[in-house]
Write an enzyme that holds these catalytic residues in place. Sequence first.
Site, short mmCIF file in Angstrom:
data_model
loop_
_atom_site.label_atom_id
_atom_site.label_comp_id
_atom_site.label_asym_id
_atom_site.label_seq_id
_atom_site.Cartn_x
_atom_site.Cartn_y
_atom_site.Cartn_z
N LYS A 1 9.04 -1.20 10.27
CA LYS A 1 9.24 0.16 9.75
C LYS A 1 10.61 0.71 10.18
CE LYS A 1 5.42 -0.19 7.67
NZ LYS A 1 4.11 0.37 7.52
C1 PLP Z 1 2.66 0.20 7.20
C2 PLP Z 1 1.88 1.16 6.40
C3 PLP Z 1 0.67 1.71 6.86
C4 PLP Z 1 -0.06 1.20 8.05
O1 PLP Z 1 0.60 1.14 9.21
P1 PLP Z 1 0.16 0.10 10.37
O2 PLP Z 1 0.93 0.63 11.54
O3 PLP Z 1 0.63 -1.26 9.93
O4 PLP Z 1 -1.30 0.18 10.55
C5 PLP Z 1 0.05 2.69 6.11
N1 PLP Z 1 0.56 3.10 4.94
C6 PLP Z 1 1.70 2.58 4.44
C7 PLP Z 1 2.21 3.11 3.14
C8 PLP Z 1 2.37 1.58 5.13
O5 PLP Z 1 3.48 1.05 4.62
#
Ligand code: PLP
Length: 370
Positions: free
Chosen positions: A184
């Site tokens: 991210k």
């Molecule tokens: C990455 C992501 C999540 C979930 O996050 P995690 O930390 O991997 O559980 C939720 N929504 C979106 C749109 C994402 O890209």
Amino acid sequence: MSEFIPVAAPALIGNEKTYVMECLESSWISSNGKYIELFEKGFADFLGLKYAISCCNGTVALHLALLAMGVGQDDEVIVPSLTYVSSANAVLYCGAKPVFVDSDDRTWNLNPDLLEALITDRTRGIIVVHLYGHPVDMDPVLALARKHDLFVIEDAAEAHGAEYKGRKVGTMGDIATFSFYGNKIISTGEGGMVCTQDEELAARVRQLKGQGQDPKRRFWFPMVGYNYRMTNIEAAIGLGQLEKIDWHIARRREVASWYRAGLHEFLQVEFSPEMPWARSVFWLSSIVLKDGIDRDRVMNSMLQKGVETRPFFYPMHSLPVYQSSTEGKQFPVADRLARQGMNLPSSALLTQPQVDYVIDTLRQALAGPI
Ligand SMILES: *Cc1c(COP(=O)(O)O)cnc(C)c1O
């Protein structure tokens, strides 16, 4: 160039290591400690909100947000079909039903014009997802939510720092969630945050993520909660990342600008949008190939030259879990994006020669038999 260029790689260029070492040396390695507070406070300040509550990932952040809004059995929550699976699954965790909405050609996000037709007696709220770093067109969503007394949860897992008409994403709905997974905008390894301006919602989220314990009475659990806590070590990494978040965003935007300039002449590809009212953080630089081009063949050809790419998410309505509830419904835009869309290498560490190389491999792939 013979190196491998991945889609994503975390950039640990700040105080991450110093802070993590401090956790180890002081032995504050669990979910208490100063970095939790500093990271939460810093993230709330970054958004300009009162409350930011850390948790162990972005998926449970969504679960906590939905629980805090009181979502339960037989409720309906509107969710874009083109999203990461967590946005839909979190609704199921609450015993509720996700109702899917198609995408908008212009933003690749949910199409606000289609929302009203999906509202029933059971609809409680809308989860908007700022996909790939581009903000949702929020004004029509917020107006509709007000009109029908619905909540709005912003899933901002991919969009830390993105802006809609000058407002940061995560500050416009009732409550917002972020992810700090390794790929991210900023990362804690695994991690998440729930953000809100509402004191009561914040208190509920805190209680729910800490086993439901009464904040005033230790070992007294008046409700069933969860252990959804982040560790001090994760928060230490997060604080190091957060101190450099402007750099992370600027780098993603610069990478996107190189791609946009280089792909300008490619008539067969549509590059990641940025609407006039938007400031995208380009979590991923992405393209959608014209109909008729075999996307998977293009991806394979690039991989053979050391360039990793990723297909867009499968739309939720196509997954086995959700198929039966969406039978007979049409999602033509999400289907097209999912079929023809791919994410290009987008790490904050990419150099311009690397981006040029990626564009070259794409050019060659498109020139081949399609
Ligand atoms: C990455 C992501 C999540 C979930 O996050 P995690 O930390 O991997 O559980 C939720 N929504 C979106 C749109 C994402 O890209």
